[in-house]
Scaffold this motif. Sequence first.
Motif, PDB file in Angstrom:
ATOM      1  N   LEU A 119      37.544  29.334  32.017  1.00 38.98           N
ATOM      2  CA  LEU A 119      37.589  30.237  33.169  1.00 38.98           C
ATOM      3  C   LEU A 119      39.002  30.181  33.740  1.00 38.98           C
ATOM      4  CD1 LEU A 119      36.377  32.002  35.430  1.00 38.98           C
ATOM      5  CD2 LEU A 119      35.569  29.890  36.525  1.00 38.98           C
ATOM      6  N   LEU A 120      39.663  31.339  33.799  1.00 40.78           N
ATOM      7  CA  LEU A 120      41.008  31.428  34.371  1.00 40.78           C
ATOM      8  C   LEU A 120      40.894  32.147  35.701  1.00 40.78           C
ATOM      9  CD1 LEU A 120      44.126  31.100  34.047  1.00 40.78           C
ATOM     10  CD2 LEU A 120      44.126  33.331  32.884  1.00 40.78           C
ATOM     11  N   LEU A 121      41.280  31.480  36.773  1.00 41.42           N
ATOM     12  CA  LEU A 121      41.214  32.070  38.109  1.00 41.42           C
ATOM     13  C   LEU A 121      42.576  32.660  38.445  1.00 41.42           C
ATOM     14  CD1 LEU A 121      39.418  29.053  39.820  1.00 41.42           C
ATOM     15  CD2 LEU A 121      38.365  31.145  38.917  1.00 41.42           C
ATOM     16  N   GLY A 122      42.607  33.956  38.804  1.00 39.65           N
ATOM     17  CA  GLY A 122      43.861  34.610  39.168  1.00 39.65           C
ATOM     18  C   GLY A 122      44.315  35.581  38.094  1.00 39.65           C
ATOM     19  N   ALA A 123      45.081  36.587  38.526  1.00 43.66           N
ATOM     20  CA  ALA A 123      45.612  37.583  37.588  1.00 43.66           C
ATOM     21  C   ALA A 123      47.028  37.967  38.000  1.00 43.66           C
ATOM     22  CB  ALA A 123      44.693  38.801  37.554  1.00 43.66           C
ATOM     23  N   GLY A 124      47.732  37.036  38.641  1.00 46.54           N
ATOM     24  CA  GLY A 124      49.118  37.286  39.055  1.00 46.54           C
ATOM     25  C   GLY A 124      50.086  36.889  37.948  1.00 46.54           C
ATOM     26  N   ALA A 154      36.142  29.516  22.779  1.00 46.57           N
ATOM     27  CA  ALA A 154      34.937  30.287  22.428  1.00 46.57           C
ATOM     28  C   ALA A 154      34.862  31.556  23.273  1.00 46.57           C
ATOM     29  CB  ALA A 154      33.691  29.430  22.644  1.00 46.57           C
ATOM     30  N   ALA A 155      35.296  31.446  24.533  1.00 46.98           N
ATOM     31  CA  ALA A 155      35.316  32.598  25.440  1.00 46.98           C
ATOM     32  C   ALA A 155      36.301  32.292  26.553  1.00 46.98           C
ATOM     33  CB  ALA A 155      33.927  32.844  26.023  1.00 46.98           C
ATOM     34  N   LEU A 156      36.933  33.346  27.083  1.00 47.61           N
ATOM     35  CA  LEU A 156      37.810  33.166  28.240  1.00 47.61           C
ATOM     36  C   LEU A 156      37.494  34.266  29.242  1.00 47.61           C
ATOM     37  CD1 LEU A 156      41.587  32.258  28.214  1.00 47.61           C
ATOM     38  CD2 LEU A 156      40.569  33.686  29.989  1.00 47.61           C
ATOM     39  N   VAL A 157      37.066  33.846  30.432  1.00 47.84           N
ATOM     40  CA  VAL A 157      36.742  34.802  31.498  1.00 47.84           C
ATOM     41  C   VAL A 157      37.824  34.681  32.568  1.00 47.84           C
ATOM     42  CG1 VAL A 157      35.066  35.425  33.288  1.00 47.84           C
ATOM     43  CG2 VAL A 157      34.265  34.638  31.043  1.00 47.84           C
ATOM     44  N   ILE A 158      38.358  35.843  32.989  1.00 51.93           N
ATOM     45  CA  ILE A 158      39.337  35.865  34.086  1.00 51.93           C
ATOM     46  C   ILE A 158      38.617  36.352  35.339  1.00 51.93           C
ATOM     47  CG2 ILE A 158      41.566  36.744  34.875  1.00 51.93           C
ATOM     48  CD1 ILE A 158      41.996  37.729  31.935  1.00 51.93           C
ATOM     49  N   ALA A 159      38.702  35.596  36.433  1.00 47.06           N
ATOM     50  CA  ALA A 159      38.118  36.031  37.702  1.00 47.06           C
ATOM     51  C   ALA A 159      39.233  36.113  38.744  1.00 47.06           C
ATOM     52  CB  ALA A 159      37.040  35.058  38.161  1.00 47.06           C
ATOM     53  N   ASN A 160      39.301  37.229  39.440  1.00 45.81           N
ATOM     54  CA  ASN A 160      40.373  37.421  40.422  1.00 45.81           C
ATOM     55  C   ASN A 160      39.841  38.146  41.648  1.00 45.81           C
ATOM     56  OD1 ASN A 160      43.186  37.195  41.127  1.00 45.81           O
ATOM     57  ND2 ASN A 160      43.327  39.422  40.885  1.00 45.81           N
ATOM     58  N   ARG A 161      40.495  37.852  42.802  1.00 46.99           N
ATOM     59  CA  ARG A 161      40.111  38.494  44.070  1.00 46.99           C
ATOM     60  C   ARG A 161      40.137  40.017  43.908  1.00 46.99           C
ATOM     61  NH1 ARG A 161      43.954  36.765  48.901  1.00 46.99           N
ATOM     62  NH2 ARG A 161      45.398  37.959  47.590  1.00 46.99           N
ATOM     63  N   THR A 162      41.189  40.544  43.310  1.00 43.66           N
ATOM     64  CA  THR A 162      41.262  41.988  43.037  1.00 43.66           C
ATOM     65  C   THR A 162      40.756  42.200  41.610  1.00 43.66           C
ATOM     66  OG1 THR A 162      43.221  42.047  44.429  1.00 43.66           O
ATOM     67  CG2 THR A 162      42.808  44.003  43.085  1.00 43.66           C
ATOM     68  N   ALA A 163      39.523  42.684  41.485  1.00 43.34           N
ATOM     69  CA  ALA A 163      38.862  42.755  40.178  1.00 43.34           C
ATOM     70  C   ALA A 163      39.676  43.563  39.173  1.00 43.34           C
ATOM     71  CB  ALA A 163      37.474  43.367  40.348  1.00 43.34           C
ATOM     72  N   ARG A 164      40.252  44.662  39.629  1.00 44.52           N
ATOM     73  CA  ARG A 164      40.964  45.566  38.716  1.00 44.52           C
ATOM     74  C   ARG A 164      42.094  44.846  37.962  1.00 44.52           C
ATOM     75  NH1 ARG A 164      45.495  47.535  39.745  1.00 44.52           N
ATOM     76  NH2 ARG A 164      45.291  47.142  41.970  1.00 44.52           N
ATOM     77  N   ARG A 165      42.796  43.942  38.643  1.00 45.41           N
ATOM     78  CA  ARG A 165      43.917  43.239  37.982  1.00 45.41           C
ATOM     79  C   ARG A 165      43.398  42.351  36.848  1.00 45.41           C
ATOM     80  NH1 ARG A 165      47.921  40.364  42.004  1.00 45.41           N
ATOM     81  NH2 ARG A 165      49.452  40.735  40.374  1.00 45.41           N
ATOM     82  N   ALA A 166      42.245  41.712  37.070  1.00 42.93           N
ATOM     83  CA  ALA A 166      41.666  40.856  36.021  1.00 42.93           C
ATOM     84  C   ALA A 166      41.174  41.699  34.853  1.00 42.93           C
ATOM     85  CB  ALA A 166      40.522  40.032  36.599  1.00 42.93           C
ATOM     86  N   GLU A 167      40.580  42.850  35.165  1.00 41.99           N
ATOM     87  CA  GLU A 167      40.092  43.745  34.093  1.00 41.99           C
ATOM     88  C   GLU A 167      41.263  44.227  33.243  1.00 41.99           C
ATOM     89  OE1 GLU A 167      38.164  46.709  36.435  1.00 41.99           O
ATOM     90  OE2 GLU A 167      36.529  45.341  37.014  1.00 41.99           O
TER      91      GLU A 167
END
Length: 274
Positions: free
Chosen positions: A126-131, A147-160
């Motif tokens: 799990l990677l927190l942040g998209a800056g 196996a998997a990497l999920v990005i979670a960020n306050r501004t969803a669009r940046r992580a997507e």
Amino acid sequence: MPVDRYGVMGNPIAHSKSPRIHAAFAEQTGQALTYEAILVPLGGFQDALESFAAEGGRGLNITVPFKQEAWEAVDSRSPRAERARAVNTIVLGGEGRRYGDNTDGVGLVRDLTVNHGAAVAGRRLLLLGAGGAARGVLGPLLEEKPAALVIANRTARRAEELAADHSDLGPVSGGGFDVLAEEECFDLVINATAASLQGQVPPLPGRCLAPGAWCYDLMYAAEPTAFLTWAAAHGAERVIDGLGMLVEQAAESFALWRGVRPDTAPVIRMLRGG
Ligand code: NDP
């Protein structure tokens, strides 16, 4: 012997540990160089780069908030910098040539896997942040074959968008913190947000940590960060701050400039006051 000039540009920059790190590397490897912290006014990066190059400077590290401007200012880039769209290391060559690299990701991966013996291959990350920092580390993390990497960020669009930019490298997805409600738990959680700078923790469900999970905060401070305190309280097996990453990314820059990779362990010990 001529003394080559290097430096780090950022704003703010007074707190930077990079001059101490590179002075230690130069002494250890017997290289004749100077390395200074250069405060650059916002909007003044291009001028500062031109002046440094005109005065014969040989290389630069770039930190917040100029990594993206540095990406635009160089005339060739390493593949990892190209993809990250952020440059933290510039090599100034003859005839005005400027080569940009990004050593943040390899620095993180080395600290995790070599210094701490963490397993990344086959694990759920799990990677927190998209800056800027998340951009720099994502490609090298995916190259370790999680196996998997999920990005979670306050501004969803940046992580997507970040996930979409890297989807050819491995199994990566991204969204707002609400995506975590639907996800299984993670073996390794990496905090690349600036929340710790404000003493805050991103809104994480406590059960997102798998049994034996490790947590890593890119930020480092004398005291454990808010995220690492949260992680320890929620059962993380290991909590690690970003000081080792800072030294490892610096060693990669040094190797690029000088052709010799310094031994990082004594420098990490020195910075921890050991
Ligand atoms: P950026 O400003 O580029 O990005 C900041 C990120 O943090 C964004 O994803 C932002 O979300 C998120 N964020 C900010 N405040 C909060 C908050 N209160 N709660 C949740 N999310 C938040 O910064 P960088 O990416 O350059 O730096 C991030 C961290 O990494 C810093 O602490 C920096 O010191 C550290 N770092 C460490 C390095 C090392 O060598 N150890 C190297 C590089 C960075 P949003 O998109 O919604 O704004």
